[in-house]
Design an enzyme around this catalytic site. Sequence first.
Site, short mmCIF file in Angstrom:
data_model
loop_
_atom_site.label_atom_id
_atom_site.label_comp_id
_atom_site.label_asym_id
_atom_site.label_seq_id
_atom_site.Cartn_x
_atom_site.Cartn_y
_atom_site.Cartn_z
N GLU A 206 -71.74 -23.34 37.03
CA GLU A 206 -70.59 -22.73 37.70
C GLU A 206 -70.99 -21.87 38.91
OE1 GLU A 206 -71.12 -22.89 34.47
OE2 GLU A 206 -69.28 -23.05 33.30
N TRP B 84 -77.49 -28.19 26.79
CA TRP B 84 -76.60 -27.55 25.83
C TRP B 84 -76.35 -28.38 24.58
CZ3 TRP B 84 -75.82 -22.64 26.41
CH2 TRP B 84 -75.80 -22.09 27.69
N THR C 25 -70.25 -29.38 32.92
CA THR C 25 -71.10 -28.55 32.08
C THR C 25 -70.62 -28.58 30.65
OG1 THR C 25 -71.92 -26.33 31.63
CG2 THR C 25 -69.80 -26.46 32.74
P1 AMP Z 1 -76.20 -24.31 32.87
O1 AMP Z 1 -74.81 -24.24 33.32
O2 AMP Z 1 -76.47 -25.47 31.98
O3 AMP Z 1 -77.16 -24.22 34.00
O4 AMP Z 1 -76.47 -23.05 31.94
C1 AMP Z 1 -76.28 -21.73 32.37
C2 AMP Z 1 -76.68 -20.76 31.30
O5 AMP Z 1 -78.09 -20.92 31.00
C3 AMP Z 1 -76.54 -19.31 31.63
O6 AMP Z 1 -75.22 -18.85 31.47
C4 AMP Z 1 -77.51 -18.66 30.63
O7 AMP Z 1 -76.94 -18.57 29.34
C5 AMP Z 1 -78.63 -19.67 30.60
N1 AMP Z 1 -79.69 -19.30 31.55
C6 AMP Z 1 -79.88 -19.77 32.80
N2 AMP Z 1 -80.97 -19.21 33.36
C7 AMP Z 1 -81.47 -18.35 32.45
C8 AMP Z 1 -82.60 -17.46 32.42
N3 AMP Z 1 -83.45 -17.36 33.44
N4 AMP Z 1 -82.78 -16.73 31.29
C9 AMP Z 1 -81.95 -16.83 30.24
N5 AMP Z 1 -80.89 -17.65 30.20
C10 AMP Z 1 -80.65 -18.40 31.29
#
Ligand code: AMP
Length: 542
Positions: free
Chosen positions: A330, A444, A185
């Site tokens: 995670e 990201w 990630t």
């Molecule tokens: P990732 O590890 O790339 O899946 O990113 C995870 C992060 O995405 C989380 O910690 C949030 O900051 C953001 N995220 C995931 N789902 C949502 C959601 N439904 N609404 C707002 N932010 C989200």
Amino acid sequence: MLGLMMGKPLLISSLLRHGAEVYAEQEIVSRRVEGDLHRYSYAEAHQRAQRLANVLNKFGIERGDRIATLAWNGYRHFEIYYGVSGFGAVCHTVNPRLHPSQIAYILNHAEDRYLFVDLTFMPLIEAVHGQLETVRGIVVLTDRAHMPDSKIPGLLCYEELLEQVSETFDWPEFDENTASSLCYTSGTTGNPKGVLYSHRSTVLHSLIIALPEVMNFSEKAAVLPVVPMFHVNAWGIPYATPFTGTKLVNPGPKLDGDSLWDLMESEGVTASAGVPTIWLDLLRAMRDHGRAPKKLEFVVIGGAAVPKSMVEAFEKDFGVEVRQGWGMTETSPVGTINVVKQRQRSLPDDDRYELQTKQGRKLFGVDLKIVDEDGTALPHDGEAQGELKISGPWVCKAYFKQDDDNAHREDGWFSTGDVATIDPNGYMQITDRVKDMIKSGGEWISSIDLENAATGHPSVAMAAVIGVAHQKWDERPLLLVVPRPEAEPDSESIRAYLSDQVAKWWLPDDIIFVESLPLGATGKILKNRLREEYKNHLLDDS
Ligand code: AMP
């Protein structure tokens, strides 16, 4: 006193074996990079996963070795998920949207032994293969007729390899805590970090996401994961489909609204899942057709916040339910889901849509809490905001080969970097983010990497990058620059300078020159103040 039940381990191979035995005829339909639609059954997928395990044996792969993939959602990628993990090796999915230097870093850090790639990603592999330190061979996911002309010597052909081995393989039994898959990630500072899933965590997560209150998987369902298999295991969908007998429809590289609409319509898709950005074009296609694909019942939307207008468009205009989910690499990833409770279904439409913009209730198996700056737990009253922490059997306790990094695992809770409220009905809502990252179209962008790159430019004294709201991409980077005293600020030269160092889609949407940046007591740039000041900058523009 211990119970007297068998200690049979929870293993990923059992998910597909069950599908092949009980739902042998159920289909996996995939759009291939070669262009056509491919279809076969769980029984055939299981056979080919066994062939792949035999190939790994022939390669001399040992348990725990990492095998990387750079591939779209498709049946061959699905076979790798099972063949590699079932064998006892680790399936390492790599995100092709990263900059080639990050991809090389990740492959070397993971010490991948073999790399399986879709034809689409050959140019990417050609760009990085000279930097790969541990990869012994590259397998192209195609047949002999489509093998590419490439300057990389000794490319292997996936279909040829499968043909040369037996179609039976006895899946080994081992400890359910054995590592099964790996996903890096970039949602943290510094280099991308590896989250190492286990067989146990994956099987438990699959059992829970298949429930009616989450993704409602069964033999009657047909699911199309738009969320890529290279980003958090397509939210677990490839694991939860075979054992429930759910039809799996893989969109391959064609993710535009019209292609998705056609595939959903022709394959009777009942559910789909992806980040908000992807749905804008599907909604456009639905408007063009005047209706939703005929069997589509609901869409799971996560990875970024779901705007109320999107909930309304799906539900009011097209009768398709929106289920917002929240999770992280995670957390395997699903941590919460927003399926409106029965007694709240009679709320006035507008109030219900508002409720659906919340990220949802925790799944059975995970616990959530919100804490203040001292770590004190805050009430679940829907008002108090604090950093969200999560614990559970599919939550990461440490990153791969990062033993010095303890930040996320104090007291058995993982610190998410998200700021949230939790209401008395258990709905969690993200209100802010303490991690200084930008999430654009579900992927990201590191503000720190962009700032470091920008400050290398001769006319830049100080730089700050913030994420600001964007209609299509949810967030986009905005670069604020304090120029050096004698320098002539010039956006174009800064942009050209950055484009040599970062992926094109990381480039800031706008560069603003300012006299100074607001600093806190310790000299840190006050990003929250900048975010507040510029929050509508790109919306006003568009
Ligand atoms: P990732 O590890 O790339 O899946 O990113 C995870 C992060 O995405 C989380 O910690 C949030 O900051 C953001 N995220 C995931 N789902 C949502 C959601 N439904 N609404 C707002 N932010 C989200």
